[in-house]
Design a protein around this motif. Structure first.
Motif, PDB file in Angstrom:
ATOM      1  N   CYS A 174       0.840  -1.204   0.000  1.00 33.25           N
ATOM      2  CA  CYS A 174       0.000   0.000   0.000  1.00 33.25           C
ATOM      3  C   CYS A 174       0.876   1.256   0.000  1.00 33.25           C
ATOM      4  O   CYS A 174       0.647   2.190  -0.768  1.00 33.25           O
ATOM      5  CB  CYS A 174      -0.918  -0.053   1.224  1.00 33.25           C
ATOM      6  SG  CYS A 174      -2.171   1.221   1.244  1.00 33.25           S
ATOM      7  N   ARG A 175       1.909   1.240   0.841  1.00 29.39           N
ATOM      8  CA  ARG A 175       2.820   2.411   0.917  1.00 29.39           C
ATOM      9  C   ARG A 175       3.533   2.655  -0.416  1.00 29.39           C
ATOM     10  O   ARG A 175       3.815   3.786  -0.777  1.00 29.39           O
ATOM     11  CB  ARG A 175       3.890   2.170   1.981  1.00 29.39           C
ATOM     12  CG  ARG A 175       3.400   2.475   3.372  1.00 29.39           C
ATOM     13  CD  ARG A 175       4.581   2.466   4.337  1.00 29.39           C
ATOM     14  NE  ARG A 175       4.119   2.781   5.674  1.00 29.39           N
ATOM     15  CZ  ARG A 175       4.499   2.129   6.772  1.00 29.39           C
ATOM     16  NH1 ARG A 175       5.351   1.124   6.691  1.00 29.39           N
ATOM     17  NH2 ARG A 175       4.041   2.487   7.939  1.00 29.39           N
ATOM     18  N   ASN A 176       3.848   1.562  -1.127  1.00 28.94           N
ATOM     19  CA  ASN A 176       4.535   1.716  -2.409  1.00 28.94           C
ATOM     20  C   ASN A 176       3.660   2.421  -3.446  1.00 28.94           C
ATOM     21  O   ASN A 176       4.155   3.004  -4.401  1.00 28.94           O
ATOM     22  CB  ASN A 176       4.943   0.348  -2.976  1.00 28.94           C
ATOM     23  CG  ASN A 176       6.087  -0.286  -2.193  1.00 28.94           C
ATOM     24  OD1 ASN A 176       6.728   0.392  -1.384  1.00 28.94           O
ATOM     25  ND2 ASN A 176       6.325  -1.571  -2.412  1.00 28.94           N
ATOM     26  N   GLN A 177       2.339   2.351  -3.268  1.00 24.69           N
ATOM     27  CA  GLN A 177       1.418   2.913  -4.248  1.00 24.69           C
ATOM     28  C   GLN A 177       0.760   4.213  -3.789  1.00 24.69           C
ATOM     29  O   GLN A 177       0.341   5.018  -4.607  1.00 24.69           O
ATOM     30  CB  GLN A 177       0.307   1.891  -4.575  1.00 24.69           C
ATOM     31  CG  GLN A 177       0.814   0.602  -5.201  1.00 24.69           C
ATOM     32  CD  GLN A 177       1.469   0.824  -6.550  1.00 24.69           C
ATOM     33  OE1 GLN A 177       1.078   1.712  -7.313  1.00 24.69           O
ATOM     34  NE2 GLN A 177       2.488   0.030  -6.858  1.00 24.69           N
ATOM     35  N   PHE A 178       0.641   4.387  -2.475  1.00 24.25           N
ATOM     36  CA  PHE A 178      -0.116   5.535  -1.941  1.00 24.25           C
ATOM     37  C   PHE A 178       0.781   6.433  -1.091  1.00 24.25           C
ATOM     38  O   PHE A 178       1.582   5.931  -0.294  1.00 24.25           O
ATOM     39  CB  PHE A 178      -1.288   5.042  -1.076  1.00 24.25           C
ATOM     40  CG  PHE A 178      -2.393   4.413  -1.882  1.00 24.25           C
ATOM     41  CD1 PHE A 178      -3.496   5.167  -2.269  1.00 24.25           C
ATOM     42  CD2 PHE A 178      -2.317   3.089  -2.277  1.00 24.25           C
ATOM     43  CE1 PHE A 178      -4.510   4.599  -3.031  1.00 24.25           C
ATOM     44  CE2 PHE A 178      -3.332   2.519  -3.041  1.00 24.25           C
ATOM     45  CZ  PHE A 178      -4.423   3.278  -3.418  1.00 24.25           C
ATOM     46  N   PRO A 179       0.628   7.757  -1.222  1.00 22.19           N
ATOM     47  CA  PRO A 179       1.476   8.656  -0.428  1.00 22.19           C
ATOM     48  C   PRO A 179       1.219   8.569   1.071  1.00 22.19           C
ATOM     49  O   PRO A 179       2.096   8.865   1.866  1.00 22.19           O
ATOM     50  CB  PRO A 179       1.114  10.047  -0.961  1.00 22.19           C
ATOM     51  CG  PRO A 179      -0.163   9.894  -1.699  1.00 22.19           C
ATOM     52  CD  PRO A 179      -0.239   8.482  -2.159  1.00 22.19           C
ATOM     53  N   SER A 180       0.009   8.166   1.471  1.00 20.65           N
ATOM     54  CA  SER A 180      -0.289   8.005   2.900  1.00 20.65           C
ATOM     55  C   SER A 180      -0.842   6.601   3.117  1.00 20.65           C
ATOM     56  O   SER A 180      -1.732   6.165   2.376  1.00 20.65           O
ATOM     57  CB  SER A 180      -1.358   9.002   3.362  1.00 20.65           C
ATOM     58  OG  SER A 180      -0.989  10.308   3.031  1.00 20.65           O
ATOM     59  N   ALA A 181      -0.335   5.916   4.141  1.00 27.44           N
ATOM     60  CA  ALA A 181      -0.835   4.558   4.437  1.00 27.44           C
ATOM     61  C   ALA A 181      -0.644   4.265   5.915  1.00 27.44           C
ATOM     62  O   ALA A 181       0.282   4.773   6.553  1.00 27.44           O
ATOM     63  CB  ALA A 181      -0.099   3.519   3.603  1.00 27.44           C
ATOM     64  N   ALA A 182      -1.533   3.437   6.463  1.00 25.43           N
ATOM     65  CA  ALA A 182      -1.441   3.083   7.886  1.00 25.43           C
ATOM     66  C   ALA A 182      -2.150   1.758   8.122  1.00 25.43           C
ATOM     67  O   ALA A 182      -2.875   1.262   7.253  1.00 25.43           O
ATOM     68  CB  ALA A 182      -2.088   4.176   8.745  1.00 25.43           C
ATOM     69  N   TYR A 183      -1.922   1.195   9.318  1.00 26.68           N
ATOM     70  CA  TYR A 183      -2.607  -0.025   9.757  1.00 26.68           C
ATOM     71  C   TYR A 183      -3.421   0.325  10.993  1.00 26.68           C
ATOM     72  O   TYR A 183      -2.886   0.891  11.956  1.00 26.68           O
ATOM     73  CB  TYR A 183      -1.564  -1.103  10.082  1.00 26.68           C
ATOM     74  CG  TYR A 183      -2.109  -2.401  10.654  1.00 26.68           C
ATOM     75  CD1 TYR A 183      -2.662  -3.376   9.835  1.00 26.68           C
ATOM     76  CD2 TYR A 183      -2.054  -2.667  12.025  1.00 26.68           C
ATOM     77  CE1 TYR A 183      -3.145  -4.577  10.355  1.00 26.68           C
ATOM     78  CE2 TYR A 183      -2.525  -3.865  12.556  1.00 26.68           C
ATOM     79  CZ  TYR A 183      -3.073  -4.814  11.704  1.00 26.68           C
ATOM     80  OH  TYR A 183      -3.549  -5.995  12.214  1.00 26.68           O
ATOM     81  N   GLY A 184      -4.710   0.012  10.941  1.00 28.60           N
ATOM     82  CA  GLY A 184      -5.574   0.212  12.105  1.00 28.60           C
ATOM     83  C   GLY A 184      -6.231  -1.106  12.443  1.00 28.60           C
ATOM     84  O   GLY A 184      -6.253  -2.008  11.603  1.00 28.60           O
TER      85      GLY A 184
END
Ligand code: SAM
Length: 298
Positions: free
Chosen positions: A223-233
């Motif tokens: 996800c981080r490789n494709q999106f400028p912001s990413a997190a795990y909740g």
């Protein structure tokens, strides 16, 4: 990575003396069991083995290929969190795509959000939809929403044919065994990125920190490789392996703060939407990670 446990024998071997035992190569050496009152449904679809049980302590339970998908007792936690974490992180979530979600629970939740005007859903297995409508009406009620257009097909293939169309994409898939394997790969995140409108958000079921931190870490990395912001909740769901399940969430907005919901619901809103797990404080807390996870996912 894992061999699917296709076939009636494999699953029904897990039912002994009215106790169903869930075990899987993804969490070796441990099991979860529940007492069955009645086997309501059993069939092998084109994609997977489907069971619905009535149980003494969990209400009705949907099991695919021997793995618990949802129980009547605690499904609201998962469905509310995978829906409202992304919806409330987006400033105006008008058009939403759901991938998977054949029980209808995520459609039920997404339809409640006041800003959502249109929901598109693509589920690979028509039999899961049919069985859920018959035995799990408390979730399948989601299919009755006037906002929803439902397609039967592969979510990965569907994504290839859609560009800049959705504000939010929610992937409510089964675990990365069988038909859901493609939904955990980096090229799926790349396809979702293309299917989003500017500022769009994705949210995917992404496993548990206790049993498979590698799966969590890999999915977040994709996800981080494709999106400028990413997190795990994450959320607490007692009938999932280890009682915890998480979501990888990504946004095209560089400045998004996932732990600061853009829509804050009042107690009146929560009651009107019948929210039993999600509230704005739970939203903020979902992204606060234990130390061993925080630094592993950093
Ligand atoms: N909440 C559940 C969990 O975390 O285990 C998932 C529930 S929902 C029943 C999962 C659905 O994903 C199943 O109905 C399955 O058929 C669907 N699914 C799996 N792979 C898919 C794919 N490639 N495209 C669309 N739907 C898929």
């Amino acid at each position: 990575r894992f061999e699917p446990t296709y076939g009636s024998v494999a699953t029904m071997d897990k039912l002994k003396n009215n106790w169903f035992t869930e075990s899987c190569e993804m969490w070796p050496g441990g099991t979860f069991s529940f007492e069955v009152k009645e086997v309501l449904h059993e069939e092998k679809s084109q994609y997977q083995q489907i069971h619905v049980f009535d149980t003494t302590s969990l209400g009705r339970v949907l099991v695919l290929d021997g793995i618990i998908q949802c129980t009547q007792k605690d499904e609201f936690s998962y469905q509310e969190m995978i829906s409202f974490l992304p919806l409330c992180s987006h400033p105006k979530p008008e058009k939403v795509l759901i991938v998977g979600g054949g029980d209808g629970g995520v459609a039920r939740e997404v339809a409640k959000h006041p800003q959502v005007k249109e929901i598109v859903q693509v589920e690979i297995d028509a039999k899961v939809i049919e069985v859920s409508k018959k035995y799990l009406p408390f979730m399948a009620v989601g299919f009755e929403s006037q906002k929803l257009t439902l397609h039967v097909g592969d979510g990965f293939d569907f994504m290839k044919n859609h560009s800049q169309e959705f504000d939010v994409i929610i992937t409510d898939s089964s675990d990365p065994v069988g038909p859901a394997v493609s939904l955990f790969q980096e090229n799926y995140f790349a396809l979702m990125k293309s299917a989003l409108k500017p500022g769009g958000i994705v949210c995917s079921q992404a496993g548990t920190i206790w049993n498979d931190i590698d799966l969590v870490s890999n999915t977040l990395r994709f996800c981080r490789n494709q999106f400028p912001s990413a997190a795990y909740g994450y959320a607490s769901v007692p009938t999932y392996p280890s009682g915890q399940i998480g979501f990888v969430i990504g946004s095209l907005d560089h400045n998004v703060r996932f732990d600061e919901p853009k829509q804050v619901f009042t107690r009146e809103d929560e009651k009107a939407m019948n929210l039993r797990y999600y509230n704005s404080d739970v939203h903020k807390a979902a992204f606060v990670l234990p130390t061993f996870v925080k630094y592993r996912l950093a």
